[in-house]
Design a protein around this motif. Structure first.
Motif, PDB file in Angstrom:
ATOM      1  N   THR A  45     -30.652  73.002 -53.501  1.00 33.43           N
ATOM      2  CA  THR A  45     -30.401  73.574 -52.163  1.00 33.43           C
ATOM      3  C   THR A  45     -29.543  74.763 -52.261  1.00 33.43           C
ATOM      4  OG1 THR A  45     -28.686  72.125 -51.352  1.00 33.43           O
ATOM      5  CG2 THR A  45     -31.054  71.503 -50.607  1.00 33.43           C
ATOM      6  N   ASN A  46     -29.685  75.790 -51.608  1.00 32.42           N
ATOM      7  CA  ASN A  46     -28.874  76.768 -51.484  1.00 32.42           C
ATOM      8  C   ASN A  46     -28.455  76.904 -50.007  1.00 32.42           C
ATOM      9  OD1 ASN A  46     -29.356  77.378 -54.121  1.00 32.42           O
ATOM     10  ND2 ASN A  46     -30.550  79.127 -53.693  1.00 32.42           N
ATOM     11  N   LYS A  47     -27.277  77.847 -49.841  1.00 32.31           N
ATOM     12  CA  LYS A  47     -27.091  77.964 -48.672  1.00 32.31           C
ATOM     13  C   LYS A  47     -27.138  79.542 -48.217  1.00 32.31           C
ATOM     14  CE  LYS A  47     -23.329  74.350 -48.165  1.00 32.31           C
ATOM     15  NZ  LYS A  47     -24.213  73.434 -47.384  1.00 32.31           N
ATOM     16  N   ALA A  48     -27.302  79.813 -46.834  1.00 31.61           N
ATOM     17  CA  ALA A  48     -27.340  81.277 -46.469  1.00 31.61           C
ATOM     18  C   ALA A  48     -26.565  81.279 -45.220  1.00 31.61           C
ATOM     19  CB  ALA A  48     -28.813  81.767 -46.064  1.00 31.61           C
ATOM     20  N   THR A  49     -25.450  82.085 -45.073  1.00 33.11           N
ATOM     21  CA  THR A  49     -24.612  82.322 -44.019  1.00 33.11           C
ATOM     22  C   THR A  49     -24.747  83.464 -43.110  1.00 33.11           C
ATOM     23  OG1 THR A  49     -23.002  80.826 -44.889  1.00 33.11           O
ATOM     24  CG2 THR A  49     -22.272  81.945 -43.223  1.00 33.11           C
ATOM     25  N   PHE A  50     -25.079  83.520 -41.886  1.00 34.07           N
ATOM     26  CA  PHE A  50     -25.293  84.757 -41.070  1.00 34.07           C
ATOM     27  C   PHE A  50     -24.511  84.872 -39.878  1.00 34.07           C
ATOM     28  CE2 PHE A  50     -29.441  84.283 -43.275  1.00 34.07           C
ATOM     29  CZ  PHE A  50     -29.191  85.082 -44.157  1.00 34.07           C
ATOM     30  N   ALA A  51     -24.054  85.864 -39.379  1.00 30.77           N
ATOM     31  CA  ALA A  51     -23.554  86.130 -37.984  1.00 30.77           C
ATOM     32  C   ALA A  51     -24.574  86.872 -37.067  1.00 30.77           C
ATOM     33  CB  ALA A  51     -21.973  86.429 -38.080  1.00 30.77           C
ATOM     34  N   GLY A  52     -24.837  86.573 -36.056  1.00 27.43           N
ATOM     35  CA  GLY A  52     -25.772  87.295 -35.259  1.00 27.43           C
ATOM     36  C   GLY A  52     -25.317  87.110 -33.707  1.00 27.43           C
ATOM     37  N   GLY A  53     -24.275  87.138 -33.350  1.00 25.53           N
ATOM     38  CA  GLY A  53     -23.812  87.016 -32.121  1.00 25.53           C
ATOM     39  C   GLY A  53     -23.766  85.500 -31.521  1.00 25.53           C
ATOM     40  N   CYS A  54     -23.951  85.173 -30.442  1.00 23.27           N
ATOM     41  CA  CYS A  54     -23.797  83.655 -30.192  1.00 23.27           C
ATOM     42  C   CYS A  54     -24.564  82.688 -31.162  1.00 23.27           C
ATOM     43  CB  CYS A  54     -24.133  83.523 -28.782  1.00 23.27           C
ATOM     44  SG  CYS A  54     -24.210  81.814 -28.292  1.00 23.27           S
ATOM     45  N   PHE A  55     -23.844  81.779 -31.663  1.00 20.09           N
ATOM     46  CA  PHE A  55     -24.427  81.115 -32.482  1.00 20.09           C
ATOM     47  C   PHE A  55     -25.744  80.052 -31.872  1.00 20.09           C
ATOM     48  CE2 PHE A  55     -20.040  78.606 -32.830  1.00 20.09           C
ATOM     49  CZ  PHE A  55     -20.274  77.865 -31.537  1.00 20.09           C
ATOM     50  N   TRP A  56     -25.351  80.135 -30.642  1.00 17.45           N
ATOM     51  CA  TRP A  56     -26.607  79.019 -29.951  1.00 17.45           C
ATOM     52  C   TRP A  56     -27.866  79.793 -30.217  1.00 17.45           C
ATOM     53  CZ3 TRP A  56     -24.152  78.568 -24.492  1.00 17.45           C
ATOM     54  CH2 TRP A  56     -23.233  77.716 -24.504  1.00 17.45           C
ATOM     55  N   CYS A  57     -27.805  81.082 -30.201  1.00 21.01           N
ATOM     56  CA  CYS A  57     -29.277  81.786 -30.522  1.00 21.01           C
ATOM     57  C   CYS A  57     -29.681  81.882 -31.708  1.00 21.01           C
ATOM     58  CB  CYS A  57     -29.247  83.198 -29.670  1.00 21.01           C
ATOM     59  SG  CYS A  57     -29.187  83.089 -27.796  1.00 21.01           S
ATOM     60  N   MET A  58     -28.729  81.442 -32.761  1.00 17.39           N
ATOM     61  CA  MET A  58     -29.302  81.899 -34.131  1.00 17.39           C
ATOM     62  C   MET A  58     -29.582  80.472 -34.880  1.00 17.39           C
ATOM     63  SD  MET A  58     -28.756  85.049 -34.917  1.00 17.39           S
ATOM     64  CE  MET A  58     -28.975  85.023 -36.512  1.00 17.39           C
ATOM     65  N   VAL A  59     -29.807  79.427 -34.269  1.00 13.67           N
ATOM     66  CA  VAL A  59     -29.953  78.143 -34.758  1.00 13.67           C
ATOM     67  C   VAL A  59     -31.592  78.008 -34.834  1.00 13.67           C
ATOM     68  CG1 VAL A  59     -29.970  75.777 -34.779  1.00 13.67           C
ATOM     69  CG2 VAL A  59     -27.727  77.120 -34.348  1.00 13.67           C
ATOM     70  N   LYS A  60     -32.094  78.186 -33.713  1.00 12.21           N
ATOM     71  CA  LYS A  60     -33.484  77.657 -33.490  1.00 12.21           C
ATOM     72  C   LYS A  60     -34.579  78.684 -34.478  1.00 12.21           C
ATOM     73  CE  LYS A  60     -37.099  77.060 -29.857  1.00 12.21           C
ATOM     74  NZ  LYS A  60     -37.431  77.269 -28.500  1.00 12.21           N
ATOM     75  N   PRO A  61     -34.219  79.965 -34.452  1.00 10.46           N
ATOM     76  CA  PRO A  61     -35.210  80.815 -35.212  1.00 10.46           C
ATOM     77  C   PRO A  61     -35.250  80.406 -36.657  1.00 10.46           C
ATOM     78  CG  PRO A  61     -33.818  82.142 -34.120  1.00 10.46           C
ATOM     79  CD  PRO A  61     -33.335  80.844 -33.882  1.00 10.46           C
ATOM     80  N   PHE A  62     -34.076  79.672 -37.216  1.00  6.22           N
ATOM     81  CA  PHE A  62     -34.028  79.002 -38.829  1.00  6.22           C
ATOM     82  C   PHE A  62     -34.347  77.732 -38.870  1.00  6.22           C
ATOM     83  CE2 PHE A  62     -30.913  82.845 -38.665  1.00  6.22           C
ATOM     84  CZ  PHE A  62     -31.672  83.546 -39.363  1.00  6.22           C
ATOM     85  N   ASP A  63     -34.270  77.152 -37.705  1.00  2.00           N
ATOM     86  CA  ASP A  63     -34.153  75.559 -37.775  1.00  2.00           C
ATOM     87  C   ASP A  63     -35.773  74.930 -37.835  1.00  2.00           C
ATOM     88  OD1 ASP A  63     -33.169  73.003 -37.548  1.00  2.00           O
ATOM     89  OD2 ASP A  63     -33.359  72.816 -35.590  1.00  2.00           O
ATOM     90  N   GLN A  64     -36.595  75.852 -37.703  1.00  5.38           N
ATOM     91  CA  GLN A  64     -38.094  75.473 -37.390  1.00  5.38           C
ATOM     92  C   GLN A  64     -38.915  75.693 -38.675  1.00  5.38           C
ATOM     93  OE1 GLN A  64     -39.634  76.184 -33.521  1.00  5.38           O
ATOM     94  NE2 GLN A  64     -37.311  76.089 -32.964  1.00  5.38           N
ATOM     95  N   TRP A  65     -38.601  76.440 -39.829  1.00  3.04           N
ATOM     96  CA  TRP A  65     -38.969  76.660 -41.283  1.00  3.04           C
ATOM     97  C   TRP A  65     -39.110  75.486 -42.029  1.00  3.04           C
ATOM     98  CZ3 TRP A  65     -41.453  81.432 -42.267  1.00  3.04           C
ATOM     99  CH2 TRP A  65     -41.330  82.388 -41.379  1.00  3.04           C
ATOM    100  N   ASP A  66     -40.258  75.356 -42.707  1.00  2.24           N
ATOM    101  CA  ASP A  66     -40.290  74.346 -43.739  1.00  2.24           C
ATOM    102  C   ASP A  66     -39.514  74.896 -44.940  1.00  2.24           C
ATOM    103  OD1 ASP A  66     -42.257  73.001 -42.702  1.00  2.24           O
ATOM    104  OD2 ASP A  66     -44.061  73.855 -43.705  1.00  2.24           O
ATOM    105  N   GLY A  67     -38.786  73.965 -45.421  1.00  9.05           N
ATOM    106  CA  GLY A  67     -37.663  74.238 -46.382  1.00  9.05           C
ATOM    107  C   GLY A  67     -36.266  74.369 -45.807  1.00  9.05           C
TER     108      GLY A  67
END
Length: 175
Positions: free
Chosen positions: A4-26
């Protein structure tokens, strides 16, 4: 267990940044938290004041054999306004600025190339101000912030609806 690897991003409120990534295979895990600041083990209350130097961010653990860093980075760009250096959407202040935190030289090079391509695309009239920074210590946010879109779906949807994020995404990225 796969690598596994890690990717770290800030994009405003973290609540809105989880769902877009959370639903991808891998993608194995998306954690809300704080990074880039000067205070050890910051709390939400401390970061929200805006004087700790931390960004609200997400740390994504993913399997690069299933989903590439380039794909995750492309998804990141499509969640933010990369021309706004005062926060993101309704969330204002340094703690809500967008940034890419690279974990190695390869991620740095990919992020810099991606940013240059976005600048050249002509999609934005204003300069791309999203910073590309070395990853720093990542402090997971309090439990009630984790998977907020699942745990507090109504509050998440209400907050997201009033933020203007979805309208921006539709107008800029989904044309």
């Amino acid at each position: 267990m796969s690598n596994t690897n890690k990717a770290t991003f800030a994009g405003g409120c973290f609540w809105c940044m989880v769902k877009p990534f959370d639903q991808w295979d891998g993608v194995h895990r998306v954690i809300s938290g704080y990074t880039g600041g000067k205070l050890e083990n910051p709390t939400y209350v401390e970061v929200k004041k805006g004087d700790t130097g931390h960004y609200e961010a997400v740390e994504i653990t993913y399997d690069p054999a299933i989903i590439s860093y380039e794909t995750i980075l492309d998804l990141f760009w499509k969640q933010i306004d990369p021309t706004d250096d005062g926060g993101q959407f309704q969330d204002r202040g340094d703690q809500y600025r967008a940034a890419i935190f690279y974990h190695d030289k390869e991620q740095q090079a990919i992020a810099e190339t991606s940013k240059q391509e976005l600048e050249k695309s002509g999609k934005f009239l204003k300069p791309i101000v999203t910073e590309i920074l070395p990853a720093a210590v990542f402090y997971p946010a309090e439990d009630y912030h984790q998977d907020f879109y699942k745990k507090s779906a109504k509050e998440y949807e209400e907050d997201r609806a009033k933020s203007g994020r979805d309208e921006f995404i539709a107008e800029v990225w989904e044309k």
